[in-house]
Structure formats: C-alpha cells, structure tokens
Design a protein around this motif. Structure first.
Motif, PDB file in Angstrom:
ATOM      1  N   SER A 263     -55.115  55.499  21.973  1.00 51.09           N
ATOM      2  CA  SER A 263     -55.506  56.087  20.690  1.00 51.09           C
ATOM      3  C   SER A 263     -55.116  57.563  20.596  1.00 51.09           C
ATOM      4  CB  SER A 263     -56.999  55.906  20.437  1.00 51.09           C
ATOM      5  OG  SER A 263     -57.760  56.624  21.367  1.00 51.09           O
ATOM      6  N   LYS A 264     -54.794  58.184  21.710  1.00 46.36           N
ATOM      7  CA  LYS A 264     -54.266  59.561  21.656  1.00 46.36           C
ATOM      8  C   LYS A 264     -52.876  59.562  21.049  1.00 46.36           C
ATOM      9  CE  LYS A 264     -57.008  61.318  25.454  1.00 46.36           C
ATOM     10  NZ  LYS A 264     -57.024  61.731  26.852  1.00 46.36           N
ATOM     11  N   LYS A 265     -52.119  58.497  21.290  1.00 51.50           N
ATOM     12  CA  LYS A 265     -50.775  58.365  20.711  1.00 51.50           C
ATOM     13  C   LYS A 265     -50.858  57.976  19.240  1.00 51.50           C
ATOM     14  CE  LYS A 265     -46.347  56.046  21.387  1.00 51.50           C
ATOM     15  NZ  LYS A 265     -45.582  55.102  22.195  1.00 51.50           N
ATOM     16  N   TYR A 266     -51.809  57.111  18.915  1.00 51.22           N
ATOM     17  CA  TYR A 266     -51.989  56.631  17.548  1.00 51.22           C
ATOM     18  C   TYR A 266     -53.379  57.064  17.078  1.00 51.22           C
ATOM     19  CZ  TYR A 266     -48.113  53.686  18.975  1.00 51.22           C
ATOM     20  OH  TYR A 266     -46.917  53.237  19.459  1.00 51.22           O
ATOM     21  N   SER A 267     -53.447  58.215  16.462  1.00 48.10           N
ATOM     22  CA  SER A 267     -54.757  58.798  16.142  1.00 48.10           C
ATOM     23  C   SER A 267     -55.509  58.053  15.042  1.00 48.10           C
ATOM     24  CB  SER A 267     -54.591  60.264  15.745  1.00 48.10           C
ATOM     25  OG  SER A 267     -53.710  60.368  14.637  1.00 48.10           O
ATOM     26  N   ASN A 268     -54.803  57.456  14.104  1.00 51.74           N
ATOM     27  CA  ASN A 268     -55.456  56.801  12.974  1.00 51.74           C
ATOM     28  C   ASN A 268     -55.413  55.283  13.176  1.00 51.74           C
ATOM     29  OD1 ASN A 268     -56.693  56.443  10.532  1.00 51.74           O
ATOM     30  ND2 ASN A 268     -54.805  56.583   9.354  1.00 51.74           N
ATOM     31  N   CYS A 269     -56.198  54.792  14.122  1.00 55.01           N
ATOM     32  CA  CYS A 269     -56.123  53.374  14.455  1.00 55.01           C
ATOM     33  C   CYS A 269     -57.492  52.707  14.354  1.00 55.01           C
ATOM     34  CB  CYS A 269     -55.542  53.181  15.853  1.00 55.01           C
ATOM     35  SG  CYS A 269     -56.543  53.899  17.165  1.00 55.01           S
ATOM     36  N   ILE A 270     -57.437  51.407  14.193  1.00 49.94           N
ATOM     37  CA  ILE A 270     -58.644  50.584  14.176  1.00 49.94           C
ATOM     38  C   ILE A 270     -58.438  49.483  15.210  1.00 49.94           C
ATOM     39  CG2 ILE A 270     -60.089  49.020  12.833  1.00 49.94           C
ATOM     40  CD1 ILE A 270     -59.231  50.533  10.337  1.00 49.94           C
TER      41      ILE A 270
ATOM     42  N   ASN B  21     -68.896  51.216  23.451  1.00 51.19           N
ATOM     43  CA  ASN B  21     -68.199  52.306  24.138  1.00 51.19           C
ATOM     44  C   ASN B  21     -67.249  53.049  23.201  1.00 51.19           C
ATOM     45  OD1 ASN B  21     -69.542  51.573  26.448  1.00 51.19           O
ATOM     46  ND2 ASN B  21     -67.778  50.623  27.424  1.00 51.19           N
ATOM     47  N   LEU B  22     -66.503  52.301  22.397  1.00 47.58           N
ATOM     48  CA  LEU B  22     -65.566  52.946  21.473  1.00 47.58           C
ATOM     49  C   LEU B  22     -66.297  53.690  20.360  1.00 47.58           C
ATOM     50  CD1 LEU B  22     -62.689  50.314  21.211  1.00 47.58           C
ATOM     51  CD2 LEU B  22     -62.780  52.405  22.574  1.00 47.58           C
ATOM     52  N   HIS B  23     -67.397  53.144  19.893  1.00 50.83           N
ATOM     53  CA  HIS B  23     -68.190  53.840  18.880  1.00 50.83           C
ATOM     54  C   HIS B  23     -68.716  55.164  19.424  1.00 50.83           C
ATOM     55  CE1 HIS B  23     -69.181  50.132  16.157  1.00 50.83           C
ATOM     56  NE2 HIS B  23     -67.915  50.491  16.121  1.00 50.83           N
ATOM     57  N   MET B  24     -69.066  55.184  20.705  1.00 48.15           N
ATOM     58  CA  MET B  24     -69.535  56.426  21.320  1.00 48.15           C
ATOM     59  C   MET B  24     -68.423  57.471  21.365  1.00 48.15           C
ATOM     60  SD  MET B  24     -72.720  56.083  21.944  1.00 48.15           S
ATOM     61  CE  MET B  24     -73.107  57.374  23.097  1.00 48.15           C
ATOM     62  N   GLN B  25     -67.181  57.024  21.364  1.00 49.12           N
ATOM     63  CA  GLN B  25     -66.031  57.927  21.350  1.00 49.12           C
ATOM     64  C   GLN B  25     -65.575  58.255  19.925  1.00 49.12           C
ATOM     65  OE1 GLN B  25     -62.818  56.255  23.641  1.00 49.12           O
ATOM     66  NE2 GLN B  25     -64.091  55.935  25.440  1.00 49.12           N
ATOM     67  N   GLY B  26     -66.269  57.701  18.944  1.00 49.75           N
ATOM     68  CA  GLY B  26     -65.912  57.952  17.552  1.00 49.75           C
ATOM     69  C   GLY B  26     -64.786  57.061  17.047  1.00 49.75           C
ATOM     70  N   LYS B  27     -64.539  55.946  17.714  1.00 50.01           N
ATOM     71  CA  LYS B  27     -63.480  55.027  17.313  1.00 50.01           C
ATOM     72  C   LYS B  27     -64.097  53.766  16.716  1.00 50.01           C
ATOM     73  CE  LYS B  27     -60.466  56.659  21.001  1.00 50.01           C
ATOM     74  NZ  LYS B  27     -61.269  57.807  21.285  1.00 50.01           N
ATOM     75  N   GLU B  28     -63.321  53.106  15.870  1.00 48.79           N
ATOM     76  CA  GLU B  28     -63.816  51.893  15.208  1.00 48.79           C
ATOM     77  C   GLU B  28     -63.289  50.651  15.904  1.00 48.79           C
ATOM     78  OE1 GLU B  28     -63.341  51.864  10.902  1.00 48.79           O
ATOM     79  OE2 GLU B  28     -62.756  53.962  11.079  1.00 48.79           O
TER      80      GLU B  28
END
Length: 146
Positions: free
Chosen positions: A95-102, A131-138
């Motif tokens: 997700s560092k490479k693809y910042s706008n991902c789901i 875990n991903l929600h804790m990182q702010g990811k969906e």
C-alpha cells in the motif's frame, strides 16, 4: 488489492464480484498471498519449494487472467508462519506503492453454521480487516455462500 488464499475459487469469486459490483471503477488489480511455512514445509527443501511455487503460480494465474481482459495487474507474495501477520505486513508494504487502494477478501457463509464453522473458516479475514483498519486502510469482506 485482492487477498488470495490457497483456494483459487475464492479469489476468483472476489475478483468477479468486485468487477460486477463496481463496474469500470477499478482499473488495476493487485493480488496478495501469504504462503505458510509449517511443519510439513520443514520436511525438506523440496516441500518448501513446492509450496513457494504453488503460491507464485496461483498469483500468476490471476495476473494472466486480468491481462487477457486488458486489466493491469500485479502480484506479491510473502512467506512466514502466521497468515494474518504475513498478509498484514504485505498489505502495509504494497500500500506504500499504491496509496489509494482498497483491499478485498471473502468470508464463507454457511447455511447451517455453528461456532466451530465460524471459528475455523472466518477468523482470518476479520483479523486482517481489524489490523488494516488500525493502520487506516480499508478491507471489504465479500460474503461467499457455501
């Protein structure tokens, strides 16, 4: 980003549902998979290599499938002893490479389930989602009826 398990059918279910539910919305797909190193994998170098090859072949299948339909796709694999930990680390890295991902995963839904089936078949997607929600990811979990 689609989380791929050992079952290629589950990942194909996720891919086809994402395309159906969000027509023309997603133009790129990234497939993530974690190969699990367990007691059987330590039986010998050939067993470990076989597991590594299977994971990479599964991922390549989805990349090739997307390319057949003109869809950009990539795949990433990670190997370790804990599925949740490996998928979480891999998701963070990619997700560092693809910042706008789901992220997408699937949860098996049984017509007649009980505590045992829910525990055995549905814990991984929910834990990775947390875990991903804790990182702010969906992470969207799609139901798969069995």
């Amino acid at each position: 980003m689609i989380l791929v398990s050992k079952s290629m059918g589950v990942a194909m279910h996720i891919l086809s549902n994402v395309i159906r539910m969000f027509p023309r919305h997603f133009k790129n797909f990234v497939f993530l998979s974690a190969g699990i190193v367990d007691v059987e994998s330590f039986a010998g170098q050939s067993t470990l290599e076989k597991m590594r090859t299977e994971v990479n072949e599964n991922l390549q299948y989805f990349v090739d499938y997307c390319h057949q339909y003109g869809i950009a796709a990539e795949a990433y694999a990670s190997f370790g002893t804990d599925t949740v930990e490996e998928l979480t680390k891999l998701a963070e890295k990619v997700s560092k490479k693809y910042s706008n991902c789901i992220f997408f995963s699937s949860k098996l839904i049984f017509e007649h389930d009980n505590f045992i089936t829910r525990f055995l078949h549905n814990e991984t997607p929910l834990t990775v989602q947390r875990n991903l929600h804790m990182q702010g990811k969906e992470l969207v979990i799609l139901p798969m009826r069995v």
